[in-house]
Scaffold this active site. Structure first.
Site, PDB file in Angstrom:
ATOM      1  CB  THR A  11     136.785  71.327 -52.248  1.00  0.00           C
ATOM      2  OG1 THR A  11     136.314  71.632 -50.935  1.00  0.00           O
ATOM      3  CG2 THR A  11     137.723  70.130 -52.164  1.00  0.00           C
ATOM      4  CB  SER A  59     130.019  77.122 -51.907  1.00  0.00           C
ATOM      5  OG  SER A  59     130.075  76.131 -50.904  1.00  0.00           O
ATOM      6  CB  THR A  91     130.357  70.461 -52.615  1.00  0.00           C
ATOM      7  OG1 THR A  91     131.060  70.292 -51.369  1.00  0.00           O
ATOM      8  CG2 THR A  91     131.247  70.039 -53.771  1.00  0.00           C
ATOM      9  CG  ASP A  92     130.219  73.618 -47.728  1.00  0.00           C
ATOM     10  OD1 ASP A  92     130.325  72.378 -47.732  1.00  0.00           O
ATOM     11  OD2 ASP A  92     130.993  74.364 -47.094  1.00  0.00           O
TER      12      ASP A  92
END
Length: 330
Positions: A11, A59, A91-92
């Site tokens: 992101t 990710s 960030t996942d």
């Protein structure tokens, strides 16, 4: 000496519709130069940033092999004179990649991961502030010797405790058991507590591709039959049990049988707190499961336990060595 910045995508690096994009969906990738250009205050850092653009992947698509290669590249940057490392990614899976790095990172130089919850096309994107906080942390002598860190929302978290606790909030990252170990305040890195470092695992070649570690989250009225196929497909299993490490009594026998064939690690699905060791004694309790051969995961959440178990198995560790590592880390 400068800070080595490795960019992976996510992101933080999404700019808007790219080739083939439709409906305003963010897909185009910003380079490391684009990211740093959006943060003028990086010029006041006092050290230069050396940008390394890696494969831009979501990710969710990152692999152990990619992170192992990243650690190797980051180690090379430190050998070449970098005083710290920053990695930007989605960030996942950031909580998992950070812990994987932490298990392997053998150096005193800080290794700081960050990302963003709001992409640059939205009002108030948090990527620039997170990148600045991460760079300041990586360049700070106060962060030396702390292993892998996550800098987010001007908080500094130890990789082995941090969790992504919200799907959209800019304050998504938290450490439920400890809180952040530091903050970035008025541009200054303030480390308030320094967790003890564990022995890093060997950084040599690790063959993880053929090692399968399953994760089973226990649920109400769970079906023991779902565990049976694991005996032929996995080399290890992490169980995310109820509360302090409990499972339905119907699962106790099958889990015990699996524990005779492979390492089975008991964790809690709650997201905070530890698996207990000797409080409850009913069938399916933590005491019963340990008696059947399950390894206590302690304070490690299921996702981090799976990473540690897979690395240990890939390195050829036996059950005794695995149990010792979990006693150390959990």
């Amino acid at each position: 000496m400068g800070v080595a910045l490795f960019t992976l995508g996510g992101t933080i690096a999404m700019a808007g519709p790219g080739q083939g994009g439709a409906g305003g969906l963010v897909v185009a990738r910003l380079s490391g130069a684009d990211l740093t250009a959006a943060v003028p205050a990086l010029g006041e850092l006092g050290v230069p940033l050396e940008v390394h653009d890696l494969d831009a992947v979501p990710s969710a698509d990152l692999t152990f092999a990619q992170i192992l290669a990243l650690v190797d590249s980051a180690s090379g940057a430190v050998e070449a004179g970098a005083c710290g490392v920053v990695v930007t990614q989605g960030t996942d899976t950031l909580e998992e990649t950070a812990f994987l790095v932490d298990l392997l990172w053998p150096r005193a130089e800080p290794f700081v991961l960050t990302g963003a919850m709001r992409n640059p096309t939205l009002a108030g994107p948090d990527g620039p502030a997170n990148l600045l906080a991460a760079a300041r942390t990586a360049a700070s002598p106060a962060a030396r010797g702390l292993g892998a860190l996550v800098a987010f929302n001007d908080e500094i978290h130890a990789a082995r405790w941090v969790r992504k606790t919200h799907s959209t909030s800019t304050a998504a990252f938290a450490s439920p058991n400890t809180g952040p170990i530091g903050h970035v305040i008025e541009g200054r890195v303030r480390v308030l507590t320094a967790p003890a470092r564990h022995r890093p695992l060997p950084l040599g070649p690790v063959a993880v591709d053929g090692v399968r570690v399953a994760l089973h989250t226990v649920t109400l009225d769970d079906d023991a039959d779902t565990l049976l196929p694991l005996a032929g497909t996995a080399q290890g299993l992490v169980v995310a049990g109820f509360g302090v490490g409990h499972v339905p009594s119907a699962l106790a026998g099958p889990l015990g049988a699996l524990a005779q064939r492979m390492p089975v690690v008991l964790t809690s699905r709650t997201g905070g707190g530890s698996v207990l060791r000797h409080t409850y004694g009913a069938i399916g309790s933590e005491t019963d499961l340990q008696r059947r051969g399950l390894i206590n995961g302690g304070l490690l959440d299921p996702y981090k336990a799976r990473i540690l178990l897979r690395l240990m198995l890939a390195g050829g560790a036996d059950r005794e060595a695995i149990a010792a590592r979990f006693a150390e880390h959990g």
